[in-house]
Design a protein around this motif. Structure first.
Motif, mmCIF file in Angstrom:
data_model
loop_
_atom_site.group_PDB
_atom_site.id
_atom_site.type_symbol
_atom_site.label_atom_id
_atom_site.label_comp_id
_atom_site.label_asym_id
_atom_site.label_seq_id
_atom_site.Cartn_x
_atom_site.Cartn_y
_atom_site.Cartn_z
ATOM 1 N N GLY A 215 0.840 -1.188 0.000
ATOM 2 C CA GLY A 215 0.000 0.000 0.000
ATOM 3 C C GLY A 215 0.877 1.240 0.000
ATOM 4 N N ALA A 216 0.300 2.372 -0.413
ATOM 5 C CA ALA A 216 1.084 3.606 -0.507
ATOM 6 C C ALA A 216 0.152 4.808 -0.436
ATOM 7 C CB ALA A 216 1.876 3.625 -1.818
ATOM 8 N N SER A 217 0.727 5.930 -0.052
ATOM 9 C CA SER A 217 0.006 7.189 -0.057
ATOM 10 C C SER A 217 0.325 7.925 -1.355
ATOM 11 C CB SER A 217 0.426 8.041 1.145
ATOM 12 O OG SER A 217 -0.231 9.296 1.109
ATOM 13 N N CYS A 218 -0.711 8.248 -2.113
ATOM 14 C CA CYS A 218 -0.550 8.991 -3.357
ATOM 15 C C CYS A 218 -1.142 10.379 -3.166
ATOM 16 C CB CYS A 218 -1.242 8.277 -4.523
ATOM 17 S SG CYS A 218 -0.600 6.619 -4.889
ATOM 18 N N GLY A 219 -0.290 11.376 -3.058
ATOM 19 C CA GLY A 219 -0.770 12.741 -2.841
ATOM 20 C C GLY A 219 -1.565 12.890 -1.558
ATOM 21 N N GLY A 220 -1.192 12.139 -0.541
ATOM 22 C CA GLY A 220 -1.869 12.226 0.748
ATOM 23 C C GLY A 220 -3.105 11.344 0.874
ATOM 24 N N VAL A 221 -3.431 10.594 -0.167
ATOM 25 C CA VAL A 221 -4.575 9.673 -0.137
ATOM 26 C C VAL A 221 -4.051 8.254 -0.080
ATOM 27 C CG1 VAL A 221 -6.623 8.863 -1.367
ATOM 28 C CG2 VAL A 221 -6.002 11.296 -1.454
ATOM 29 N N TRP A 222 -4.452 7.513 0.954
ATOM 30 C CA TRP A 222 -3.953 6.150 1.138
ATOM 31 C C TRP A 222 -4.572 5.202 0.119
ATOM 32 C CZ3 TRP A 222 -0.060 3.621 2.888
ATOM 33 C CH2 TRP A 222 -0.144 2.233 3.079
ATOM 34 N N MET B 157 6.637 7.615 -7.372
ATOM 35 C CA MET B 157 5.809 7.496 -6.174
ATOM 36 C C MET B 157 5.585 8.844 -5.492
ATOM 37 S SD MET B 157 4.773 4.424 -6.173
ATOM 38 C CE MET B 157 3.946 4.386 -4.569
ATOM 39 N N LYS B 158 6.465 9.810 -5.728
ATOM 40 C CA LYS B 158 6.303 11.148 -5.147
ATOM 41 C C LYS B 158 5.365 12.029 -5.972
ATOM 42 C CE LYS B 158 10.702 11.390 -2.680
ATOM 43 N NZ LYS B 158 12.072 11.951 -2.694
ATOM 44 N N SER B 159 4.950 11.554 -7.134
ATOM 45 C CA SER B 159 4.051 12.295 -8.013
ATOM 46 C C SER B 159 2.666 11.643 -7.959
ATOM 47 C CB SER B 159 4.598 12.253 -9.446
ATOM 48 O OG SER B 159 3.644 12.748 -10.360
ATOM 49 N N THR B 160 1.659 12.408 -7.585
ATOM 50 C CA THR B 160 0.333 11.853 -7.322
ATOM 51 C C THR B 160 -0.206 11.019 -8.479
ATOM 52 O OG1 THR B 160 -0.181 13.705 -5.863
ATOM 53 C CG2 THR B 160 -2.043 12.399 -6.662
ATOM 54 N N CYS C 167 1.838 7.819 -9.112
ATOM 55 C CA CYS C 167 1.572 6.909 -7.993
ATOM 56 C C CYS C 167 0.201 6.259 -8.151
ATOM 57 C CB CYS C 167 1.669 7.686 -6.690
ATOM 58 S SG CYS C 167 1.355 6.741 -5.188
ATOM 59 N N ASN C 168 -0.806 7.047 -8.545
ATOM 60 C CA ASN C 168 -2.148 6.497 -8.747
ATOM 61 C C ASN C 168 -2.148 5.410 -9.815
ATOM 62 O OD1 ASN C 168 -3.500 8.021 -6.813
ATOM 63 N ND2 ASN C 168 -3.954 9.680 -8.238
ATOM 64 N N ASN C 169 -1.406 5.622 -10.904
ATOM 65 C CA ASN C 169 -1.319 4.594 -11.938
ATOM 66 C C ASN C 169 -0.679 3.328 -11.391
ATOM 67 O OD1 ASN C 169 -2.533 6.129 -13.934
ATOM 68 N ND2 ASN C 169 -0.617 6.734 -14.900
ATOM 69 N N ILE C 170 0.407 3.483 -10.646
ATOM 70 C CA ILE C 170 1.122 2.330 -10.085
ATOM 71 C C ILE C 170 0.234 1.548 -9.122
ATOM 72 C CG2 ILE C 170 3.023 1.715 -8.505
ATOM 73 C CD1 ILE C 170 4.628 4.000 -9.946
ATOM 74 N N MET C 171 -0.596 2.248 -8.367
ATOM 75 C CA MET C 171 -1.416 1.611 -7.335
ATOM 76 C C MET C 171 -2.830 1.264 -7.797
ATOM 77 S SD MET C 171 0.707 1.282 -4.900
ATOM 78 C CE MET C 171 -0.455 0.639 -3.689
ATOM 79 N N GLU C 172 -3.182 1.573 -9.041
ATOM 80 C CA GLU C 172 -4.545 1.344 -9.550
ATOM 81 C C GLU C 172 -4.891 -0.151 -9.535
ATOM 82 O OE1 GLU C 172 -8.093 1.046 -10.905
ATOM 83 O OE2 GLU C 172 -7.287 3.055 -10.542
ATOM 84 N N PRO C 173 -5.890 -0.551 -8.721
ATOM 85 C CA PRO C 173 -6.213 -1.974 -8.621
ATOM 86 C C PRO C 173 -6.835 -2.561 -9.879
ATOM 87 C CG PRO C 173 -7.763 -0.663 -7.339
ATOM 88 C CD PRO C 173 -6.685 0.273 -7.801
ATOM 89 N N GLY C 174 -7.422 -1.724 -10.736
ATOM 90 C CA GLY C 174 -8.026 -2.223 -11.957
ATOM 91 C C GLY C 174 -7.020 -2.675 -12.995
#
Length: 203
Positions: free
Chosen positions: A83-90, A163-166, A169-176
């Motif tokens: 898990g990770a925080s992307c732009g302050g959103v877990w 990972m420091k760019s929202t 990071c969102n693309n990397i963590m996108e569950p879809g």
């Protein structure tokens, strides 16, 4: 987009949804950032012969570059597992991505193009979009995304930047998203020398 300042690491991506434009931000402390995602009905695929021809120039790859690409995939899956925080959103833990050689072809093609032409953009030197390159490599997608970066000399450095760019990071963590192809290219005579592309997909 071309930058001439030496020593600046760059990131680029564009968040694209069908019917929407891009979202671009450029904080100088991080370099350029723009992250891209697209969702649509499954796209058409090239014939097998044309797909193989499209990927011919990137099938043989420097083994040290392949090692860097594999390191990025491993680091992506470590982030997704914890898990990770992307732009302050877990973003909670999610399933690992698997290597897709068609997405790797598209990613390698774009990183090579950026290095050879000494440019930095999601648009290829032939006018291609990420989605066209993914299609040309033979990957029929329901959802796709692309992150690019330039100037980072290691897998750890480029992952830290993304990972420091929202948006990245969102693309990397996108569950879809389920699959990933990473392309790394080194161009000694170019401005940034190190060029990285991540192409994500779900079929």
């Amino acid at each position: 987009m071309k930058r001439t300042m030496r020593g600046l690491s760059l990131l680029l991506g564009a968040t694209l949804f069908v019917g929407c434009g891009g979202d671009v931000s450029a904080p100088e402390s991080e370099g350029l950032t723009e992250e891209g995602m697209r969702t649509e009905e499954a796209s058409g695929v090239q014939s097998l012969a044309s797909t193989q021809a499209y990927c011919d120039d990137v099938n043989s790859w420097d083994s040290s570059w392949t090692n860097l690409e594999n390191q990025v995939l491993s680091l992506v899956n470590q982030k997704r597992a914890s898990g990770a925080s992307c732009g302050g959103v877990w973003k909670g833990p999610t399933a690992a991505l698997t290597l897709d050689t068609r997405l790797r072809c598209a990613a390698r093609k774009h990183s090579k193009d950026l290095g050879v032409t000494n440019t930095f953009s999601h648009t290829g030197s032939n006018g291609s979009s990420p989605w066209q390159r993914i299609n040309s490599a033979g990957y029929s997608y329901m959802q796709a995304a692309e992150n690019i970066a330039a100037g980072q000399g290691t897998a750890a450095a480029v992952m830290d930047s993304w990972m420091k760019s929202t948006g990245h990071c969102n693309n990397i963590m996108e569950p879809g998203l389920k699959h990933l192809g990473v392309g790394y290219f080194y161009a000694s005579g170019s401005t940034y020398k190190h060029y990285w592309t991540q192409d994500f997909g779900r079929q």
